[in-house]
Design an enzyme around this catalytic site. Structure first.
Site, PDB file in Angstrom:
ATOM      1  N   SER A   1       0.809  -1.219   0.000  1.00 23.68           N
ATOM      2  CA  SER A   1       0.000   0.000   0.000  1.00 23.68           C
ATOM      3  C   SER A   1       0.842   1.269   0.000  1.00 23.68           C
ATOM      4  CB  SER A   1      -0.960   0.014   1.195  1.00 23.68           C
ATOM      5  OG  SER A   1      -0.266   0.168   2.406  1.00 23.68           O
TER       6      SER A   1
ATOM      7  N   LYS B   1       0.843   4.990   6.992  1.00 20.89           N
ATOM      8  CA  LYS B   1       0.074   5.769   6.016  1.00 20.89           C
ATOM      9  C   LYS B   1       0.477   7.234   6.080  1.00 20.89           C
ATOM     10  CE  LYS B   1      -2.719   2.500   4.389  1.00 20.89           C
ATOM     11  NZ  LYS B   1      -1.909   1.385   4.919  1.00 20.89           N
TER      12      LYS B   1
END
Length: 209
Positions: free
Chosen positions: A129, A167
């Site tokens: 990701s 993230k």
């Protein structure tokens, strides 16, 4: 890690130092000149998922452009501190992050200033990701802190405090948005109905640890 404006300014400085026009940079990266102009005039956010194209064109690394603190072999290491850093595996619900049962091993890193005890920990990245900046299996050093600035990459505890994810952070009103770099993944929204907790800021990506 640099903010969006700092990344743009740094890339622009590199371009000028290497006497590259925006047109030259567009050709070297394969991106449209109009897109680059928007990045440089800050009407569009710098594309972190394409940073490797800029790094190659400007003869540097993605980590250098984004501002990760990665020590180089060319740096004089005399007077630097060699620190043993715990690698955190599964984070047990309610347990302190440095609890013995959460530690799966150790790595070592050089620091100009010795960090405080338990100030730095490492997470092993799982999944794609955050590619291309943080590939699957990379070891990421995290500076333990409860908040980070927008556009910085953080380790965030989610799923009832049982899992940590890496993230990019954006604060929007009462929400915290966790953005992946890989655009095939959707952002995660943290709020009172879907809580999470920032563990710290990513400061170093290791590829051969």
């Amino acid at each position: 890690m640099r903010t969006n404006d700092e990344v743009v300014a740094y890339v622009d400085d590199l371009r000028k130092e290497q006497k590259m026009s925006i047109n030259d940079l567009a050709k070297a990266t394969g991106l449209a000149k109009s897109s680059l102009s928007r990045y440089f005039n800050k009407s569009r956010e710098f594309p972190v998922n394409k940073v490797h194209l800029f790094a190659k064109a400007l003869h540097t690394t993605s980590e250098d452009i984004l501002g990760f603190n990665i020590p180089s072999n060319s740096i004089d290491t005399s007077g630097m501190h060699y620190v043993r850093i715990p690698i955190i595996g599964t984070i047990a619900c309610g347990e302190p992050i440095m609890a013995e049962q959460n530690i799966e091993g150790y790595t070592h890193e050089l620091f100009e200033e010795e960090p405080q005890k338990d100030e730095i920990f490492a997470l092993r990245c799982k999944g794609d990701s955050m590619e291309p900046l943080i590939p699957d299996g990379a070891l990421v050093l995290i500076h333990k802190q409860p908040t980070v600035e927008d556009d910085e990459i953080a380790a965030v505890q989610v799923d009832d405090d049982t899992r940590a994810t890496l993230k990019k952070i954006k604060h929007v009103g009462q929400n915290v948005i966790l953005y992946p770099i890989n655009t095939k993944y959707d952002p995660i929204i943290l709020n009172k109905d879907n809580p999470g907790r920032i563990l710290g800021k990513a400061i170093h990506v290791g590829f051969d640890m």
